[in-house]
Motif scaffolding. Sequence first.
Motif, PDB file in Angstrom:
ATOM      1  N   GLY A 128      -8.897   0.022   2.262  1.00 33.37           N
ATOM      2  CA  GLY A 128      -8.869   1.430   1.848  1.00 33.37           C
ATOM      3  C   GLY A 128     -10.122   2.151   2.278  1.00 33.37           C
ATOM      4  N   ALA A 129     -11.268   1.493   2.091  1.00 31.90           N
ATOM      5  CA  ALA A 129     -12.530   2.129   2.468  1.00 31.90           C
ATOM      6  C   ALA A 129     -12.572   2.375   3.967  1.00 31.90           C
ATOM      7  CB  ALA A 129     -13.702   1.264   2.040  1.00 31.90           C
ATOM      8  N   VAL A 130     -12.070   1.402   4.720  1.00 30.60           N
ATOM      9  CA  VAL A 130     -12.035   1.593   6.171  1.00 30.60           C
ATOM     10  C   VAL A 130     -11.135   2.765   6.512  1.00 30.60           C
ATOM     11  CG1 VAL A 130     -11.352   0.549   8.358  1.00 30.60           C
ATOM     12  CG2 VAL A 130     -12.535  -0.823   6.641  1.00 30.60           C
ATOM     13  N   LEU A 131      -9.995   2.823   5.836  1.00 28.24           N
ATOM     14  CA  LEU A 131      -9.071   3.927   6.054  1.00 28.24           C
ATOM     15  C   LEU A 131      -9.761   5.261   5.784  1.00 28.24           C
ATOM     16  CD1 LEU A 131      -6.016   4.545   6.606  1.00 28.24           C
ATOM     17  CD2 LEU A 131      -5.751   4.636   4.133  1.00 28.24           C
ATOM     18  N   ALA A 132     -10.485   5.303   4.677  1.00 27.51           N
ATOM     19  CA  ALA A 132     -11.182   6.534   4.321  1.00 27.51           C
ATOM     20  C   ALA A 132     -12.214   6.886   5.379  1.00 27.51           C
ATOM     21  CB  ALA A 132     -11.840   6.390   2.949  1.00 27.51           C
ATOM     22  N   ALA A 133     -12.925   5.847   5.866  1.00 26.91           N
ATOM     23  CA  ALA A 133     -13.951   6.108   6.869  1.00 26.91           C
ATOM     24  C   ALA A 133     -13.328   6.649   8.148  1.00 26.91           C
ATOM     25  CB  ALA A 133     -14.716   4.810   7.167  1.00 26.91           C
ATOM     26  N   VAL A 134     -12.197   6.056   8.529  1.00 26.50           N
ATOM     27  CA  VAL A 134     -11.527   6.537   9.734  1.00 26.50           C
ATOM     28  C   VAL A 134     -11.101   7.992   9.547  1.00 26.50           C
ATOM     29  CG1 VAL A 134      -9.472   6.274  11.147  1.00 26.50           C
ATOM     30  CG2 VAL A 134     -10.783   4.265  10.477  1.00 26.50           C
ATOM     31  N   CYS A 135     -10.528   8.270   8.379  1.00 30.81           N
ATOM     32  CA  CYS A 135     -10.098   9.638   8.121  1.00 30.81           C
ATOM     33  C   CYS A 135     -11.282  10.597   8.137  1.00 30.81           C
ATOM     34  CB  CYS A 135      -9.395   9.730   6.773  1.00 30.81           C
ATOM     35  SG  CYS A 135      -7.770   9.060   6.849  1.00 30.81           S
ATOM     36  N   PHE A 136     -12.392  10.138   7.572  1.00 28.86           N
ATOM     37  CA  PHE A 136     -13.588  10.980   7.524  1.00 28.86           C
ATOM     38  C   PHE A 136     -14.024  11.332   8.934  1.00 28.86           C
ATOM     39  CE2 PHE A 136     -18.219  11.499   7.080  1.00 28.86           C
ATOM     40  CZ  PHE A 136     -18.218  12.507   6.139  1.00 28.86           C
ATOM     41  N   PHE A 137     -14.050  10.312   9.761  1.00 29.56           N
ATOM     42  CA  PHE A 137     -14.452  10.576  11.137  1.00 29.56           C
ATOM     43  C   PHE A 137     -13.436  11.480  11.831  1.00 29.56           C
ATOM     44  CE2 PHE A 137     -14.718   9.396  15.659  1.00 29.56           C
ATOM     45  CZ  PHE A 137     -16.028   9.778  15.882  1.00 29.56           C
ATOM     46  N   GLY A 138     -12.169  11.199  11.585  1.00 26.02           N
ATOM     47  CA  GLY A 138     -11.119  12.051  12.156  1.00 26.02           C
ATOM     48  C   GLY A 138     -11.288  13.489  11.734  1.00 26.02           C
ATOM     49  N   MET A 139     -11.624  13.687  10.468  1.00 26.82           N
ATOM     50  CA  MET A 139     -11.831  15.042   9.974  1.00 26.82           C
ATOM     51  C   MET A 139     -12.947  15.739  10.745  1.00 26.82           C
ATOM     52  SD  MET A 139     -13.037  16.134   6.186  1.00 26.82           S
ATOM     53  CE  MET A 139     -14.745  15.668   6.394  1.00 26.82           C
ATOM     54  N   LEU A 140     -14.028  14.996  10.976  1.00 24.99           N
ATOM     55  CA  LEU A 140     -15.150  15.607  11.686  1.00 24.99           C
ATOM     56  C   LEU A 140     -14.768  15.957  13.114  1.00 24.99           C
ATOM     57  CD1 LEU A 140     -18.139  13.487  10.443  1.00 24.99           C
ATOM     58  CD2 LEU A 140     -17.304  15.666   9.626  1.00 24.99           C
ATOM     59  N   VAL A 141     -13.981  15.085  13.724  1.00 26.18           N
ATOM     60  CA  VAL A 141     -13.580  15.370  15.100  1.00 26.18           C
ATOM     61  C   VAL A 141     -12.707  16.624  15.131  1.00 26.18           C
ATOM     62  CG1 VAL A 141     -12.221  14.550  17.032  1.00 26.18           C
ATOM     63  CG2 VAL A 141     -13.810  13.011  15.896  1.00 26.18           C
ATOM     64  N   VAL A 142     -11.752  16.692  14.217  1.00 23.86           N
ATOM     65  CA  VAL A 142     -10.895  17.880  14.174  1.00 23.86           C
ATOM     66  C   VAL A 142     -11.744  19.116  13.902  1.00 23.86           C
ATOM     67  CG1 VAL A 142      -9.034  19.012  12.940  1.00 23.86           C
ATOM     68  CG2 VAL A 142      -8.874  16.602  13.456  1.00 23.86           C
ATOM     69  N   ASP A 143     -12.665  18.969  12.959  1.00 24.61           N
ATOM     70  CA  ASP A 143     -13.528  20.098  12.616  1.00 24.61           C
ATOM     71  C   ASP A 143     -14.266  20.608  13.838  1.00 24.61           C
ATOM     72  OD1 ASP A 143     -15.020  21.930  11.149  1.00 24.61           O
ATOM     73  OD2 ASP A 143     -16.615  20.482  10.780  1.00 24.61           O
ATOM     74  N   LEU A 181     -13.970  12.625  -4.316  1.00 23.44           N
ATOM     75  CA  LEU A 181     -12.629  12.516  -4.885  1.00 23.44           C
ATOM     76  C   LEU A 181     -11.579  12.376  -3.789  1.00 23.44           C
ATOM     77  CD1 LEU A 181     -10.593  12.819  -7.212  1.00 23.44           C
ATOM     78  CD2 LEU A 181     -10.733  15.266  -6.889  1.00 23.44           C
ATOM     79  N   LEU A 182     -11.677  13.263  -2.807  1.00 23.96           N
ATOM     80  CA  LEU A 182     -10.626  13.271  -1.797  1.00 23.96           C
ATOM     81  C   LEU A 182     -10.618  11.983  -0.994  1.00 23.96           C
ATOM     82  CD1 LEU A 182     -10.895  16.962  -0.704  1.00 23.96           C
ATOM     83  CD2 LEU A 182      -9.136  15.908  -2.066  1.00 23.96           C
ATOM     84  N   PHE A 183     -11.821  11.495  -0.662  1.00 23.86           N
ATOM     85  CA  PHE A 183     -11.822  10.272   0.140  1.00 23.86           C
ATOM     86  C   PHE A 183     -11.539   9.043  -0.706  1.00 23.86           C
ATOM     87  CE2 PHE A 183     -13.544  13.276   3.062  1.00 23.86           C
ATOM     88  CZ  PHE A 183     -12.827  12.951   4.182  1.00 23.86           C
ATOM     89  N   ALA A 184     -11.834   9.123  -1.998  1.00 20.10           N
ATOM     90  CA  ALA A 184     -11.407   8.029  -2.887  1.00 20.10           C
ATOM     91  C   ALA A 184      -9.888   7.991  -2.925  1.00 20.10           C
ATOM     92  CB  ALA A 184     -11.971   8.242  -4.282  1.00 20.10           C
ATOM     93  N   PRO A 188       0.836  -1.206   0.000  1.00 22.43           N
ATOM     94  CA  PRO A 188       0.000   0.000   0.000  1.00 22.43           C
ATOM     95  C   PRO A 188       0.870   1.255   0.000  1.00 22.43           C
ATOM     96  CG  PRO A 188      -0.597  -1.497   1.779  1.00 22.43           C
ATOM     97  CD  PRO A 188       0.660  -1.997   1.201  1.00 22.43           C
ATOM     98  N   LEU A 189       0.336   2.288  -0.637  1.00 20.08           N
ATOM     99  CA  LEU A 189       1.087   3.544  -0.717  1.00 20.08           C
ATOM    100  C   LEU A 189       1.368   4.122   0.666  1.00 20.08           C
ATOM    101  CD1 LEU A 189      -0.473   5.529  -3.645  1.00 20.08           C
ATOM    102  CD2 LEU A 189       1.918   4.962  -3.347  1.00 20.08           C
ATOM    103  N   LEU A 190       0.512   3.766   1.588  1.00 22.69           N
ATOM    104  CA  LEU A 190       0.648   4.342   2.929  1.00 22.69           C
ATOM    105  C   LEU A 190       1.992   3.961   3.551  1.00 22.69           C
ATOM    106  CD1 LEU A 190      -0.815   5.945   5.096  1.00 22.69           C
ATOM    107  CD2 LEU A 190      -1.819   3.846   5.897  1.00 22.69           C
ATOM    108  N   THR A 193      -4.054  -1.765  -2.381  1.00 22.11           N
ATOM    109  CA  THR A 193      -3.917  -3.206  -2.576  1.00 22.11           C
ATOM    110  C   THR A 193      -5.171  -3.947  -2.153  1.00 22.11           C
ATOM    111  OG1 THR A 193      -2.807  -3.146  -0.459  1.00 22.11           O
ATOM    112  CG2 THR A 193      -1.429  -3.389  -2.398  1.00 22.11           C
ATOM    113  N   ASN A 194      -5.869  -3.381  -1.201  1.00 21.97           N
ATOM    114  CA  ASN A 194      -7.127  -4.004  -0.796  1.00 21.97           C
ATOM    115  C   ASN A 194      -8.104  -2.870  -0.541  1.00 21.97           C
ATOM    116  OD1 ASN A 194      -9.255  -5.211   0.367  1.00 21.97           O
ATOM    117  ND2 ASN A 194      -8.051  -6.488   1.772  1.00 21.97           N
ATOM    118  N   LEU A 195      -8.990  -2.664  -1.505  1.00 23.90           N
ATOM    119  CA  LEU A 195      -9.820  -1.467  -1.417  1.00 23.90           C
ATOM    120  C   LEU A 195     -10.777  -1.501  -0.240  1.00 23.90           C
ATOM    121  CD1 LEU A 195     -10.446  -0.441  -5.091  1.00 23.90           C
ATOM    122  CD2 LEU A 195      -9.252   0.819  -3.310  1.00 23.90           C
ATOM    123  N   LEU A 196     -11.005  -2.699   0.284  1.00 21.96           N
ATOM    124  CA  LEU A 196     -11.867  -2.770   1.469  1.00 21.96           C
ATOM    125  C   LEU A 196     -11.161  -2.089   2.641  1.00 21.96           C
ATOM    126  CD1 LEU A 196     -14.646  -4.007   1.824  1.00 21.96           C
ATOM    127  CD2 LEU A 196     -13.559  -5.885   3.069  1.00 21.96           C
TER     128      LEU A 196
END
Lengths: 110, 121, 359, 631, 158, 293
Positions: free
Chosen positions: F246-261, F230-233, F167-169, F241-244
């Motif tokens: 990836g989706a979890v990663l995106a969801a975590v980031c999304f939630f993190g964004m809201l918390v920071v916000d 786009l950004l969360f994609a 993974p790119l991460l 490597t495993n988009l599933l």
Amino acid sequence: MPPAYCLMPIMFTFVRTLFRNLSRKPATRTYPFTQREPFANFRGHLTIDPAVCIYCGICAKRCPANALVVAKSPKSWTLDPYKCILCSYCVEACPKKCMTMRPEHQRKDA
Amino acid sequence: MITNIIPVTLDTLLSKVGEIFLQKYRLITISCTDLGEYIDVLYHFDKNYEITNLRLRLERGQEVPSISSIYFSAVIVENEIQDLFGVPVKGLVLDYGGKMMLAEASPKAPQANCPAAAPAE
Amino acid sequence: MTRQTIIPFGPQHPVLPEPIQLKLVLEDKKVVGAIPSIGYIHRGLEKLAQQKDYIQSIFLIERICGICSFLHSMAYCQGIEEMMNVEVPPRANNLRIIWAEMHRIHSHLLWMGLLADSFGFESLFMEIWRCRETVLDIMEETAGGRVMLGVCTVGGVRRDIPPELIKKVLATCDELQAHFDHFIPSILNDYSVKQRTVGVGVLTKEVALERGVVGPVARASGVVMDHRVAKYGAYANFDVEPQIEQDGDCYARSKVRVRELYQSLDLVRQSVATLPEGEFNIPVKGNPDGEVISRVEQPRGEVLYYLRGNGSKFLDRMRVRTPTFANLPGLLAMIPGCELSDVPVIILSIDPCISCTER
Amino acid sequence: MTPLLLSLLVVAPVVFGALAWFLPDGKARKGVVAFSAIFMIALGIFTATQGAFHYELGSWAGPASLLLEAAIMALVLGIAVKVRSWPIGIMVIFQLVVAVAEHVMAHEGAEHGVLFILDPLSTILMLTVSVVGSVIVYYAIGYMDVHAHHAPPTNAGNGRFFFILIGFLGMMNGLVLADNLRWLTIFWEATTLCSFLLIGHDGTEIARANAKRALLINTFGACGMSLASFTAATAAVGATGTLTGITTAHLIIPMAFLCLAAFTKSAQLPFQSWLLGAMVAPTPVSALLHSATMVKAGSYLVLRLAPAFAGERFMVVVAVVGAFTFAVTSALAVSQSNAKKVLAYSTIGNLGLIVACAGIGTPLAYTAALMILCFHAISKGLLFLCVGTIEQQIGSRDIEDMGGILFKLPMTTTITMIGQASMLIPPFGMLMSKWLAMEASIQHPVMLVLVVLGAALTVFFWCKWLGRIQTASFHSHYTMEKLPTAMLVSVVILAVGVVGSALAILPLFHHVFVPVAAGAFKLSPSTLAPLNDVIGFVVWPVVITIVVALALTLLTRRKITEAHVSMPFLCGENVKGTESYLFRGPMEQTTEAWAGTFYFLSIFDETRITQWSNLVAGLLLLTLLGVIKVL
Amino acid sequence: MSAFSKSPWVVHYNCNSCNGCDIELLACLTPMYDLERFGVLNVGNPKHADVLVVTGSVNHRNAPVLKNVYDQIPDPKVVVALGVCTSTGGIFAECYNVLGGIDKVIPVDVFVPGCPPRPEAMIDGFVKALGILEEKRGGKDTGSAEKPTITLFPPAVE
Amino acid sequence: MSSSPTFLQYFLTLVVVLVAPLIGGILNGFDRKITSRLQSRIGPPLLQPFYDVFKLLQKKPMVLNRIQIMYAYLHLAFMILTIVILALGQDLLMALFIHAFSTIALVIGGMSVRSPYSRIGGQRQIMQMLAYEPVLVFLVIGIYRVVGMQSGTGSFLASQAMSLGQPLLIPLPLMFVSFFIAILIKLHKSPFDVSTSHHMHQELVKGVTLEYSGPFLALIEITHFYETFLLFALIACFWGTNLLVGAVLAAVCFFGMLVVDNACARLTPVWMVRFMWTVPMAMCLCNMVWFYL
């Protein structure tokens, strides 16, 4: 002012409260779907028992907002709810105590 | 009841205010009352919770000198007096020209008791 | 080189709940000047108070301002009582303090929420206002109105707080104190909040004295001034320590108000603890005559009532000098030199109440 | 054929110029100028179709060059005396001494290299000079008419102005074509002289002072040129007097001197001040000399030598100077509200980018540099001309005053917008080449950082300007402005050029730039196939997207009438009436709401940044001295 | 209800109010009452708004401002007047600088009585406004709101 | 390789373009819902963003001039084009430029009216771009270094991220963090909501979108949906490597964004630029240095 990165650790002081809120039920009172029992003391809207009223007009004289008009003949008692400031001064002034301040606010359709 | 009232005249007002300023008094406000035949102006000053007042008797049509060059905070209240009582104030640091509180269409000098401006009761 | 930016700030502007206009002049991105335009909310209330009898005026005077309404009526009633030589029953005096300090709490919470909103901290605003509902509820239960209490009258108060409600008041105080601990740290310690308040809108002690600012604004600049120290009403029985800060910036003003929140809670508790039994109002006869000055410490600072009676039930003069009126010249000293994004924070830091100012 | 072409390219403009000088003001002179412009375009294109050529002058070339040099030096010396500048005088005398010394000491054969050469690289610059330059000359006909009216009375007159302007094209062609370093120096000096005279054209105090500064700095650069020539001709190994001869590491000292000269001409940091001062000249001069052509000469020199020195550590310094210039000038441009100064800073920045790409020295970077060289000339020439027109129409070159010109000068403003967009949007050439430059600079982290930051700042100031000029209230109709034909036509030509080159960027890339780069690195174009892929896909989708968006706009726009127009948000205090931006302020006074553009003067403080960056750039230049170790 | 009335965006203008109604309106948006349940957003900008909420009476200076704000709301739009000052001028009706209710300047769709109206009353007002918004989208002329007085007579003696 | 996309790719791209606003809208719905819950409120229905857009589309248009309409369309069109280019696996840096132009269109649209607040908002939006663009460019270049420079093109969304094997991460952790911060700016979240802001926030009375109303505001909202998607994609692709995962990663980031916000005050624009040009930029550079060692 110190540079940003020195103070990073004390950012996000509010996060704890946020998670606390998230873990609990919302504080919202879901009016109009559920309605709270109004406090007995609340000055919601003015009612009168026309049978007791003697149409003396004291309430109208006392009313600071001129929301009440009392006519002696023919006897009538008129309230403009769009002027009434709900101070309940009239209720106290009424010699017959025929007016009451109800704790519910006036519903649109009432 | 109010104690501590020092009467002043138009001539002695500014020097007296200057004196008070030097004694580090704070200007609370200026109260103005239209008593019909004359206008009564009270300047309230405060130091350590004690009020000192200056009382000025203003004849109708007289111009009052502004103390805003001594106390800047008098600007707003003096403008207000100018607006509401129609008393011209001379030498305002910031002069709203009678349009601070009142709009163009508002009644002029509404708190002055002169018959012309008094609203019908 | 560059042309000045001139923008109207208000009257209809979301960060200002009230209509006041500041004509802001910016050079590049620095604000260099601000000229206020007021009168959007001038009703002519002083004149009307002279046309109503002195009891009716209480209800009018409560509506000078919906935030510190009780303290307005309290100051007015104190003035009238002094003029008429009425001795207020001690229970009424204590009850007045309970309501006054609860009003201060509600007002400070309101201010704190609006401040949070002014720098875009929406959830803090929500949290604070949720806390504020607790105060409103208890005021509603004891007095009968959420913001317009309508309980103060000449000669005492119109309602008593029965013992079971007194318990509830105390319980509310504890609840409030517990709730404060959730958000007060964010106001005082949070990095992002401090960035927006520390060093912003500085008013030095000298300028504060010269411009005659009052209340928390003055206290945050190091001016020792809290009219409660002058022991009016039941404050004679309590020691009120003015909360002083030296920095004179928005952060200092927050600190002062935060400490006053706790102080007010304390005063409510003290007042409840020393609540005497007995009458809560006495009938008043006659009409006011003479001149009197009544001063009360409102949440925003000292309010001055100049009342002049003439022996009839109508007053010759009812003059109010509200705290914001005194703080406006101070505000004009804070703004020049700040950035545009700091203007809302600075304006809110004096806790402006325009409807007081213009009456 | 070749000698005829050569002499036409170099001498014909001078002759035309002289003719224009001696003809009286009026139609005749305009005719001559217009004809010379058309002639030069035709000649340039014709020459380009003839393909590469080499040409050697006879044995008289050596003494002739000395004579010509002496003549120019004498002229400059005279000027130095007249403007009372002893540094210029000393430098001139120094150059003369060096020239004589070179003549005496030069190795046998060094004198008789190929003297004039037209290869693909010089063809590109020659074409740019001929086409863009001539269009600007044509523009000047209209511009100078108006300029004479409201500019301060000039002591020189338009005749001399046109002589120098047209004559300059010849000198520039000479500079591009000359291969012999001695001849190069002559043309180099000649362009400096043109620049000096044109900057001082208006004869005001400030114009004279800035002209003097330009002369001073460029004479300093010319010293470098002279020394480069001297060292190249007298080098112990591989001595050659020609530009194309400087190919080996042994000749790194002449290369360093050439770079010095190039940096002054291209106004790289810390020599940028003369170009900023040069903006007092009439706008066609700024467009022609100080943006599209003459200043390109410096970066062109570096570019020409770059393939030979690719990979040398020395070139890394060159590249860093360029990238640093790009980043710093982009930051400085943010703080400017004078439109010509913004353009000037942007010009310096783009020259820096060319130098940086040349310094990187990969085929990809080389292609990027070529593209910037070319597209920048068109875009920036266009923008300068637009600013000139706007300045004459609204009487100000301040960006802040350009609000609302969209409906005063719809044509000019639209074209200006195209010009600015060409610096910002794909598929316009400038953006594509900047993109290439960024991809190329990936090899060098330091440069990458500087280029990325510079590019971000570039977006910043272009956006601010673009936003300002199209600020407008609602107009249901607009009327076309009336401009002198010459101005209108030339601006339209350049605008068409900008758009056309954007549409044709793929073929241009494949058939012009890549082969040139491949040639320079002696590769076959097919080895650059990956390069072709890079630019591949984007052009048509972007064009289609823009067209679709515009079509939708037109569809919607028709439905929008006066009835849909509302007042701006002024917090409710709008004053209704003709000018809807008035608001009722304190004391019931109506004031005009105005949002100025932010220039962040406290952050991008011109004086401070200039001082610091000059220091850094000066130190970088000193590191160039490291080449002495070759000795 | 269509999507239209599920997303009423609100702009608030304080005309001449004593702040009582303003803070109660803000309280409506906060967690306890949470008007966002109905999609209400306080946008603060007339250009984005559907509902204009006004508090306080009109005076000589703010009347043109109110009119401007109203004009800047794109159609269809609804005006909600909170509190008695907004309806008639309330206790301030006799003040020299008060012109009266806001219906003197702009058409009003919903009046909410009270001084100040409690948040529940405001929510009632909003719900009613949503209905009117829905009707206005259909192009129906809903007229302007009424302010009925309550008159009682002594009961007829039997 | 970018040469010529297959028919299947075109078809998939069409699907992505059609589905993206739906996902973006739902994400925005979650945003408002979760934000409400963090604030102890019930909040609007999940589909509220769609209601908003439908409502805006039904409003009467209201403009200050006709130029601003063009920029609303350009804003949307270029955002869609960005997604098309990425979905077709074309050059990442070019996609970034086109994406940037989408934002520039919004800025110029905001600045094309003389309304002062809108203009100031526009300029702040440029400052936002100034703050995050370098970070995004560095991210793209980091991806180039990871995926391989020869091609010069990172077919990011499609095969290459997967073919990488890891993974790119893993090679780009610091860049990922910087990218996350850039997302906060892009989506106008606190502490970076300086040019305009969402929900109940008020900065400069909605700043750059101030003078857009009705249908044109709807265009901007739809663009916002696309951008969110786009950004969360892109975030998901960090675990391509495993988009599933990836989706979890995106969801975590999304939630993190809201918390920071929800846990930050809005900071000033100048602070934002200073911060972005120091901390995240330094992180990017540190991450970059790994590749040059």
